[in-house]
Every structure is written in C-alpha cells, then in structure tokens.
Design an enzyme around this catalytic site. Structure first.
Site, short mmCIF file in Angstrom:
data_model
loop_
_atom_site.label_atom_id
_atom_site.label_comp_id
_atom_site.label_asym_id
_atom_site.label_seq_id
_atom_site.Cartn_x
_atom_site.Cartn_y
_atom_site.Cartn_z
N ASP A 76 0.83 -1.21 0.00
CA ASP A 76 0.00 0.00 0.00
C ASP A 76 0.87 1.26 0.00
OD1 ASP A 76 -2.42 1.33 -0.14
OD2 ASP A 76 -2.73 1.34 2.03
N ILE A 77 1.79 1.31 -0.95
CA ILE A 77 2.68 2.48 -1.06
C ILE A 77 1.94 3.60 -1.78
CG2 ILE A 77 4.84 3.33 -2.04
CD1 ILE A 77 5.86 0.42 -1.80
#
Length: 250
Positions: free
Chosen positions: A50-51
């Site tokens: 979840d960058i």
C-alpha cells in the site's frame, strides 16, 4: 510526525505552500531506500502492498518514513530478491490507482507490485496529480505521461507549482534538477510497465535515484525491447527555450 504525510504537501490547502523539487527528490530516495530494505534487507521479504503519498510520513526536517504496514505481508525471497511472491491471497489489497494490473487480475503480490506502486507515486510527485485523476481525453496519469514521453515532451508534465523563474538558481543547479526530474519520470514509467519483468528491482531503483542514471525503457508499453536513454535530458527534450522550470529550496 511533525509534518504529517506527503499528500498533504503535494496538495496543500495554502496556495503558497509549495513543496520544492529538492525536497520531493530526497523524499523519493528515502522511500526507495525503505522499500529496498523491506524487500532485500531481512531474512524474509516484506511486501508493503500500500505504497502511496498518504503513507509516507515526514518528520520536522522533512525526512521521509514509510508507514502504515496494516496490509504488509511476509514472503520468501525469490531469485536475486526480485520475485518474492506472497501465496494464499484471498482478496485484492491496496489503494485503487496504485495497485499493479497483475494484482487486480490474478490477486498475486510480489516485489514488482510494490515497485509499481512506487512508480505511480513517483509520477504523482513529479506531476502533482493523483493517478486516478483523468486528464486530456480521459487519459490516466500513467498513460498521459507515457504519451508525452513518446512526443518528446516529457518535461511538460512537471507539476505547475514547480514552474518558477530559472534566474533564482545557477545554471548548474537548474540542469541538475532538470536531470533529476527527467529520471524520476523515466523511472516512474519503467516501474509502471504492465510486464512485471520489465520493472526494476528495488536495489536498481535506488541506485538510479542515487546517481546511476543508466535507465532504459521499452519501445512500447506492451513490448520488452529496451530503448536506451542518454545520460542528460537535453539531448532528448528541448529545454533551452524555457525560462521557468524547477525551483530549489532557496
């Protein structure tokens, strides 16, 4: 963190609160270093999954820290630490716009899906536009940047808030920043290629951001033949006619 998250600075409520290119570049290098450690620096590979800018936290000195590991998972290292795959995935996780296409279709997460997310964030940092915002004939950010690259107009996608009078800096600083933003855009394109095998390993990505500018791109988004890039942007993109490019922290 004292300065909140990166997205708050990319889209500030105050008109004059401009995040300089120097700060943006240092933040991207810090996140790349964090991602490289997660993928390669421990006995198991850690997939963040979840960058995005809202998960990049900034301290009082604007040093970046990658946060929010709620979706992170462990995986075994693959060959050369680049193809670690998380098995037994039951649902797609992440944020729309930053999830690699293969994750959407096959629910497979690897180090290359994290690289895709980083590449999308790099394009966003350079362009000042989130990936889900459609621009120019319903093109996504990624497709828009690619189309401008193919036209030889890559520098025209730079965030408008960075368009400042070049007389505020020396020619040397200006050329350095032009080179940096060009390479960030090129790396963003490379990291978001549909074919995961074309995307760079995090170690190579970090090397490029630290100064090893030997970047190559495929001739098309569906192909895998490398297209070499020169070491400076001036041979590809005409910047001599522009007096308003990037501004430094000064």
């Amino acid at each position: 963190m004292a300065n909140g998250s990166l997205d708050q600075h990319l889209y500030p409520k105050k008109v004059n609160a401009i995040l300089s290119w120097e700060s943006r570049f240092l933040i991207l290098k810090s996140v790349a270093a964090a991602l490289n450690y997660l993928h390669c620096g421990w006995e198991q590979c850690i997939l963040h999954r979840d960058i995005k800018p809202s998960n990049v936290m900034l301290d009082s000195q604007m040093n970046a820290r990658l946060g929010d590991f709620g979706l992170a998972r462990l995986a075994k290292h693959g060959p050369e630490d680049e193809t670690a795959v998380m098995s037994n995935v039951t649902n797609v996780a992440g944020t729309p716009g930053y999830i690699a296409p293969v994750s959407n279709c096959f629910q497979a997460f690897t180090t290359k899906t994290d690289v895709y997310s980083f590449g999308m964030m790099a394009l966003e940092v350079a362009c000042g536009r989130p990936p889900h915002v459609h621009v120019e004939e319903e093109e996504s950010l990624m497709k828009w940047v690619w189309s401008m690259h193919k036209k030889g107009q890559l520098l025209e996608v730079i965030d408008d808030s960075l368009q400042m009078n070049s007389k505020l800096m020396t020619d040397e600083v200006l050329q350095l920043q032009i080179q940096q933003v060009t390479r960030v855009l090129q790396l963003g394109i490379l990291c978001t290629m549909p074919d995961p095998s074309v995307r760079p390993r995090t170690e190579r990505l970090l090397q490029a951001l630290k100064g090893d500018w030997s970047v190559s791109l495929p001739a098309s988004r569906t192909g895998s033949s490398p297209l070499p890039f020169p070491l400076t942007s001036s041979t590809m993109y005409n910047t001599s006619s522009s007096d308003s490019l990037l501004v430094s922290d000064d």
